[in-house]
Enzyme design. Structure first.
Site, PDB file in Angstrom:
ATOM      1  N   CYS A 133       0.839  -1.209   0.000  1.00 24.50           N
ATOM      2  CA  CYS A 133       0.000   0.000   0.000  1.00 24.50           C
ATOM      3  C   CYS A 133       0.870   1.254   0.000  1.00 24.50           C
ATOM      4  CB  CYS A 133      -0.931  -0.006   1.214  1.00 24.50           C
ATOM      5  SG  CYS A 133      -1.967   1.452   1.317  1.00 24.50           S
ATOM      6  N   CYS A 136      -0.519   4.150   2.082  1.00 24.21           N
ATOM      7  CA  CYS A 136      -0.333   4.032   3.537  1.00 24.21           C
ATOM      8  C   CYS A 136       1.126   4.265   3.935  1.00 24.21           C
ATOM      9  CB  CYS A 136      -0.723   2.633   4.031  1.00 24.21           C
ATOM     10  SG  CYS A 136      -2.171   1.914   3.264  1.00 24.21           S
ATOM     11  N   ASP A 137       2.063   3.741   3.156  1.00 27.78           N
ATOM     12  CA  ASP A 137       3.458   3.677   3.607  1.00 27.78           C
ATOM     13  C   ASP A 137       4.429   4.564   2.831  1.00 27.78           C
ATOM     14  OD1 ASP A 137       2.605   1.737   5.404  1.00 27.78           O
ATOM     15  OD2 ASP A 137       2.944   0.110   3.977  1.00 27.78           O
TER      16      ASP A 137
END
Ligand code: NAP
Length: 306
Positions: A133, A136-137
């Protein structure tokens, strides 16, 4: 045991659209979601091919609006993971760790999840440089070097997204041609921070405490080389979320749920919508279409039961 007209399994774009239509049609409807509402769409940073948003919209914001709209019409959402279905007889049973629910009809909208590469180091370094992701990261990789594995829409789109943070993004693809749609290809291949590694597969992800390098295999020459990276984002396709389904629900060779043109599965009264079903195009727009159509079919099924 709770009794419902319709239980929808999954709260992504297909499930939430079905939920909105069903609640608005005054069906007593429960939506069960095992993870976070919005599904894969919430992990997409920017969606620019969903109509109505000329500048694009964040996946999270779009899915939050879907949820609000569905709840405004009275959709009940519970955060429980479906573990099994009982489909013998007219009334269907849905089991979760919290209990059992009964419904006259079921819509499977459980979506799909990112496929794993299945190479040494992938599981070991998940969360320590291996990610599925970018939204997200990605921010953890400021001024770093990362690799994205895959050549489809997801890999190419996320490689471009990662150039906001990383100073260098390698796009590792097993062929010498991308599968992604042309506009995404143009953006990625024209970006000075993105370097493609053609005809390459990942043999291993190496490191001490975190990812430090990939071992790449040239599929033409069989040569191996190490590519130093701080992180690797894996986008090599998706697999349907069907672990809770029994054999009575017919599936394609790839495991996607087979449906007829009304979106009914091989079991009467059980329908499927969105990425989990066998289809050619998996996007928010097609999931929304499924969500609307499936409720039309459910209503017709329920009317015929009476
Ligand atoms: P995908 O289209 O199936 O692409 C998977 C990519 O991974 C392919 O390039 C494939 O290579 C490669 N691959 C598969 N297994 C591999 C392995 N073991 N090792 C190395 N590479 C491997 O999957 P996706 O990109 O995740 O997209 C999934 C669906 O979501 C698609 O329908 C896509 O159109 C949709 N999507 C759309 C958008 C958008 O519209 N903006 C964005 C994201 C996703 P080959 O090319 O050689 O097969």
């Amino acid at each position: 045991m709770d009794n419902w007209d319709l239980i929808i399994i999954g709260g992504g774009p297909a499930g939430l659209t079905a939920g909105m239509y069903a609640a608005r049609a005054r069906l007593k409807t429960l939506l069960l979601e095992g993870g976070a509402i919005g599904g894969q769409a919430t992990t997409t940073d920017w969606i620019e091919n969903y109509p109505g948003f000329p500048e694009g919209v964040s996946g999270f914001e779009l899915m939050y609006s879907f949820q609000q709209q569905a709840e405004r019409f009275g959709l009940e959402i519970r955060y429980e993971e479906v573990q099994g279905l009982g489909l013998a007889g007219g009334v269907k049973t849905v089991s979760t760790p919290e209990g059992s629910y009964q419904a006259k009809a079921i819509v499977i909208a459980s979506g799909a999840r990112h496929r794993r590469l299945g190479v040494p180091g992938e599981a070991e370094f998940h969360g320590r440089g291996v990610s599925y992701c970018a939204t997200c990261d990605g921010a953890f990789f400021l001024d770093s070097t990362v690799a994205v594995v895959g050549g489809g829409d997801a890999a190419v789109e996320e490689a471009v997204f990662l150039t906001r943070y990383a100073s260098q993004v390698y796009l590792v693809h097993r062929r010498d041609k991308l599968r992604a749609t042309s506009i995404l290809q143009e953006r990625a291949l024209g970006n000075p921070k993105i370097t493609p590694c053609w005809n390459s597969t990942v043999d291993e992800i190496k490191g001490e405490n975190r990812v430090a390098a990939l071992v790449l295999n040239d599929v033409k020459t069989r040569d191996k080389r190490e590519l130093k990276v701080d992180g690797v984002f894996v986008y090599v396709g998706i697999d349907p979320n069907t672990a809770f389904l029994g054999d009575e629900i017919r599936r394609s060779q790839e495991g996607y749920v087979w449906v007829d043109e009304t979106l009914q599965t091989s079991v009467p009264g059980v329908f499927a919508a969105g990425d989990v079903r066998d289809k050619d195009l998996r996007q928010v727009a097609t999931a929304v279409g499924d969500g609307a159509l499936v409720v039309f079919s459910v209503e017709r099924y329920l009317t015929n039961l009476e």
